[in-house]
Scaffold this active site. Structure first.
Site, PDB file in Angstrom:
ATOM      1  N   GLU A 102     -13.650  16.146 -71.558  1.00  0.00           N
ATOM      2  CA  GLU A 102     -13.555  17.599 -71.433  1.00  0.00           C
ATOM      3  C   GLU A 102     -12.431  18.147 -72.304  1.00  0.00           C
ATOM      4  O   GLU A 102     -11.482  17.440 -72.641  1.00  0.00           O
ATOM      5  CB  GLU A 102     -13.258  17.989 -69.982  1.00  0.00           C
ATOM      6  CG  GLU A 102     -14.453  17.843 -69.084  1.00  0.00           C
ATOM      7  CD  GLU A 102     -14.151  18.297 -67.660  1.00  0.00           C
ATOM      8  OE1 GLU A 102     -15.103  18.648 -66.970  1.00  0.00           O
ATOM      9  OE2 GLU A 102     -12.981  18.286 -67.259  1.00  0.00           O
ATOM     10  N   CYS A 343      -4.410  21.841 -64.665  1.00  0.00           N
ATOM     11  CA  CYS A 343      -3.769  20.553 -64.896  1.00  0.00           C
ATOM     12  C   CYS A 343      -3.801  19.702 -63.619  1.00  0.00           C
ATOM     13  O   CYS A 343      -3.466  20.170 -62.547  1.00  0.00           O
ATOM     14  CB  CYS A 343      -2.331  20.803 -65.301  1.00  0.00           C
ATOM     15  SG  CYS A 343      -1.475  19.331 -65.769  1.00  0.00           S
TER      16      CYS A 343
END
Ligand code: SF4
Length: 358
Positions: A102, A343
């Protein structure tokens, strides 16, 4: 720790993407083509983002036909794109060997940053990182690294200004390919993104920090620190056993002596009850104060690994303590949480198999 640098699994498809002009020249030699054709093809692919050889109008038609029959350009298939309410875009790519990676585009007022992957999986096993739980699968080629940016540049309406190696993998364990990709990303004949806007984020592969410095690489360095003392760092980041905190900090000081103008960035993910006490914050300030640096504090995201972000009232206390530091500190806003693109949170479901990224 496995030396993954030598473990690349190069996809079989032959592409010019991510190759230097010199390498393209070698690939064209059996076709009896003059050397200058290599530069033309390199520029069409990397600068003009051509998807087909037919777009390369300064090549003779016969050569375009030959190239079409023997080579391909793009190798990543777009498997999924998700848009967050806050403007973050998450891209899932299928690689030629059916692995998935990704990339995330984070849009802000003055800059648009693509967070790219350098490996499939990661060998370093940080406790809080979903990618680390996958283990190492393979290195990406320089072409696969460059192509994440090329494809997003074509798909998004936002101009790309910054690149960070903070997706899946440790870029310093795929050093040569990550550096070659970055040279193409920053080449005026390539993607022409300023080298100063490309950041290598490492969890602390100390010998590569020295190499990066000695080679005077023009790209920026960030350190994923996440703990300010050795026992805690060892506990959440196994790489600290091989490269202890004092060695890591010495290599950063070496880098800073060579790079007189710059600040180095430290990233610190806040894991509630693990590394976010006020004593931890004070220790962090005293560790970083002697270094020209800036600090990004990143509240942990939900990622099924059992960690959580500091609650708001504790985050306020952290802010009070950390803002006394004499270096710039930012507490990062979570972006893309609704599409699990933040994140520590990226997770992709592909045919019932779940792939996680940091
Ligand atoms: S945080 Fe980075 S270095 Fe650590 S396991 Fe995750 S991808 Fe690897």
């Amino acid at each position: 720790m496995i030396d993954t640098e030598k473990l690349a699994t190069e996809p079989k498809a032959d592409t010019f993407l991510g190759k230097t002009v010199l390498r393209i020249e070698e690939m064209l030699r059996p076709l009896g083509e003059p050397g200058y054709r290599a530069g033309q093809i390199y520029k069409w692919i990397h600068h003009f983002n051509a998807d087909t050889f037919d777009e390369m109008t300064n090549l003779p038609q016969s050569l375009r036909d030959t190239l079409h029959a023997r080579f391909q350009i793009k190798t990543l298939q777009r498997a999924q794109v998700e848009m967050s309410a806050d403007g973050t875009e998450k891209y899932l790519w299928r690689l030629p060997d059916n692995r998935h990676i990704e990339s995330v585009l984070i849009t802000e007022a003055r800059r648009n940053t693509v967070c790219i992957s350098s490996q499939v999986g990661c060998s370093l096993g940080c406790e809080f990182c979903a990618t680390g739980q996958m283990g190492f699968i393979r290195n990406l080629t320089s072409g696969e690294i460059v192509e994440q940016v090329l494809q997003i540049r074509k798909l998004t309406k936002h101009p790309i200004t910054n690149i960070v190696f903070m997706g899946m993998g440790e870029p310093f364990l795929n050093y040569h390919r990550a550096v070659q990709a970055s040279r193409i990303l920053s080449d005026p004949e390539g993607l022409a993104i300023s080298a100063k806007k490309i950041t290598f984020s490492t969890s602390g592969v100390v010998p590569k920090i020295y190499q990066f410095t000695d080679e005077a690489q023009p790209f920026k360095l960030a350190i994923s620190l996440h703990a300010a003392n050795q026992p805690l760092r060892e506990r959440i980041m196994p790489i600290a056993r091989k490269f202890p905190l004092n060695q890591l900090m010495e290599s950063v000081r070496y880098y800073m002596r060579a790079k007189r103008q710059n600040r180095v960035t430290f990233e610190y993910i806040l894991l509630h009850g693990i590394n976010d006490s006020l004593a931890n914050m004070k220790q962090l300030i005293s560790l970083l104060s002697p270094i020209r640096c800036k600090l990004n504090l990143i509240p942990c995201n939900q990622n099924n690994l059992g960690f959580s972000a500091p609650p708001p009232e504790h985050l306020d206390k952290i802010r009070e303590v950390i803002m006394k530091a004499d270096f710039p500190v930012t507490i990062r806003k979570n972006r893309g949480e609704d599409i699990t693109a933040a994140c520590g949170q990226l997770a992709v479901e592909v045919s019932e198999k779940v792939i996680f990224m940091k």
